[in-house]
Motif scaffolding. Sequence first.
Motif, PDB file in Angstrom:
ATOM      1  N   LEU A 608       0.825  -1.213   0.000  1.00 48.56           N
ATOM      2  CA  LEU A 608       0.000   0.000   0.000  1.00 48.56           C
ATOM      3  C   LEU A 608       0.857   1.260   0.000  1.00 48.56           C
ATOM      4  N   ALA A 609       2.031   1.147  -0.612  1.00 48.96           N
ATOM      5  CA  ALA A 609       2.935   2.303  -0.691  1.00 48.96           C
ATOM      6  C   ALA A 609       2.249   3.464  -1.405  1.00 48.96           C
ATOM      7  N   GLU A 610       2.459   4.667  -0.925  1.00 51.97           N
ATOM      8  CA  GLU A 610       1.802   5.839  -1.496  1.00 51.97           C
ATOM      9  C   GLU A 610       2.531   6.379  -2.715  1.00 51.97           C
ATOM     10  N   PHE A 641      -2.445  -3.679  -4.599  1.00 61.72           N
ATOM     11  CA  PHE A 641      -1.621  -2.478  -4.490  1.00 61.72           C
ATOM     12  C   PHE A 641      -2.527  -1.258  -4.345  1.00 61.72           C
ATOM     13  N   ARG A 642      -1.955  -0.173  -3.850  1.00 58.24           N
ATOM     14  CA  ARG A 642      -2.692   1.092  -3.770  1.00 58.24           C
ATOM     15  C   ARG A 642      -2.688   1.718  -5.164  1.00 58.24           C
ATOM     16  N   ILE A 671      -4.392  -9.858  -9.656  1.00 53.20           N
ATOM     17  CA  ILE A 671      -3.604  -8.673  -9.307  1.00 53.20           C
ATOM     18  C   ILE A 671      -4.585  -7.517  -9.286  1.00 53.20           C
ATOM     19  N   ARG A 672      -4.787  -6.922  -8.132  1.00 51.19           N
ATOM     20  CA  ARG A 672      -5.808  -5.880  -7.969  1.00 51.19           C
ATOM     21  C   ARG A 672      -5.196  -4.614  -7.405  1.00 51.19           C
ATOM     22  N   SER A 673      -5.883  -3.499  -7.606  1.00 52.14           N
ATOM     23  CA  SER A 673      -5.478  -2.233  -6.981  1.00 52.14           C
ATOM     24  C   SER A 673      -6.692  -1.605  -6.326  1.00 52.14           C
TER      25      SER A 673
END
Length: 674
Positions: A608-610, A641-642, A671-673
């Motif tokens: 969840l890195a910005e 991921f974010r 693979i989702r965001s």
Amino acid sequence: MTMQKIESGDPMTQSADVRAENIERLKALFPELVTEGPQGTAINVDVLKSLVGDATVTDAEEKYGLNWHGKRLARQIALTPSTGTLRPCPEESVDWNTTQNLMIEGDNLEVLKLLQKSYAGKVKMIYIDPPYNTGKDFVYPDDFRDNIRNYLELTGQTDGVGRRVTSNTEASGRFHTDWLNMMYPRLKLARNLLAPDGCLFISIDEREYSNLRTVCCDIFGEENIVGTVVWRNVTDNNPTNVATEHEYVLVVARGKEAIESQWKTATSDIKDMLLRVGSDLTSKFEGDELQAAYQTWFREHKSELGPLDRYKYIDADGVYTGSQSVHNPGREGYRYNVLHPVTGKPCKQPLMGYRFPEETMNRLLDEGKVLFGEDETKIIELKVYAADFKEKLPSVFEMDGRLGAYDLRDDFPDEGKIFNNPKPVRLLAVFFSFQLKEDGDTVLDFFAGSGAAGKAVFEINKRDSVARKFILVQLPEGLDASSAEQKRAIELCESLGKNPSLSELTKERLRRAGKKIKEENPLFAGDTGFRVFKLDTSNIRPWQPDRDDLESTLLANVKHLVEGRSEQDILFELLLKLGLDLTVPMESRIFVGKTVHSIGLGALMVCLAEEIKRTEVEPLAQGILAWWRELAPAVAVQFVFRDSGFADDVAKTNLAAILEQNIPSDQLAGIRSL
């Protein structure tokens, strides 16, 4: 495979959609479809229409069964997915990193919906002590349109005030209706959580017993009603001329055949072991030597015997225990003297005399089937042999209801009475020991109240070293400052720096009970902790456009995660929506300055890195891949991921491509965001 964005309205942002599943497995999932028609067994078409969302259904169900105004809506409420989440509270928990127990603060209807994906078919036992509908307790006022908002308003979490929930008084024209509308959707959702050999135990009194049993027949099928235990608690709380000295515990199975097989299997191995030991010892010893040899073995193996741990004697016919079945129940029986074999004096007689005549007693004495105490002051018992053992719950169970208050005094010795009518821990321990036999067996109590169910699990785990687990759910019902009975409870909450609510008392009791067990049993290594979660709105912001200012709306939704929510909040919502256990193992590693979380030993990997720059994509992906290969998960991995963290679409596409190219398709779930 491209990276798919998780948005509001996506199935991942909602709890399980039971309605969609019903279309494929109607009768298996919903026994209430089966009813009685003119030609015998029939399908209730009105119920079927309601389950699949047919708008033509009416409230008129002119068929055999229990009907009331609002039943159709109650069924719809159970089928409507929740868009809420459970937010973790490590600071309020005990042994957060290791415990397998859960204490959830929130409206139990929404919590039951949120648990559907992660716990469907996994709960071995549900015990609930719901409001008895006495006219003084309240009924949960559900809101079909937005129950999360309704819950936050009721508990003062939106404006800090909260709306008082009025009692469901007997003068109400909807006295039974409101109670049924509250119970029906919760019981429907509870059924989904039960394991195939799971069982539901419900405490209730005579006011709603008949309605409750009929509702359970509707939801579970009449063939799955196991029976009713009458708990004689010797408490007359009825102002009429009929002294009420009992309550009921209704027992219902997910599948009656499965639990009967399970109860039989659970004790067959222990019974076989006792029979083998008895046969071996009686072939080698006699008299006092036989008893001494068995006592040595019994002391060493008592913790393994479970429900047969009372079989502590042996004679030439095998292992046995004593039974008080000499007592005559309920009326005057036979009166005669039975002389003690050592003192020669008459033994103490049962209060109502013996249940059989003197000639029968003489025969039992001649056969050696009578068990005497050390002297004549103890009432005789009959020998009951392990060979004849069949594990059953008695239909009538006697235990003083005041024991619940005494249990509570152990945990709150200085605070006095802070709960009304808590259930005795020893009563729950009997039921839990009967149904929960193995490590990992879980009991759910979604009307947790005083937390007696949690303490009972602590106690029986300490007793027999079985690692049972619990899930407790309690509404943060506010305490009433105008009530003299709740004054001490409010003072306790204030001394702890907490808002005065019932759920705060529940958590505090669990903390104290667990701490006391550890202090008094320093060698006990069992789990006396619990993870705290609180019901809240989803971490994913819903799309709510302002049609007068669409530009501002679009800018505000560029980052569609709710502000102020932590990575941990988001991680646990992912667990719920992907169907993972809330106590599943979690690890974290850092690659190129980005924290990556592995959940469930590699079943889910989250970053969840910005900010993820193009130049960071390759080393980040390779670090994740190396860790995934090291974990070698047994199931296909899901990546999340974010979405707003990627520098651009190129960075996002490249990361997805690297993962997709290096992981076989049958090992990659998605693979989702977000």
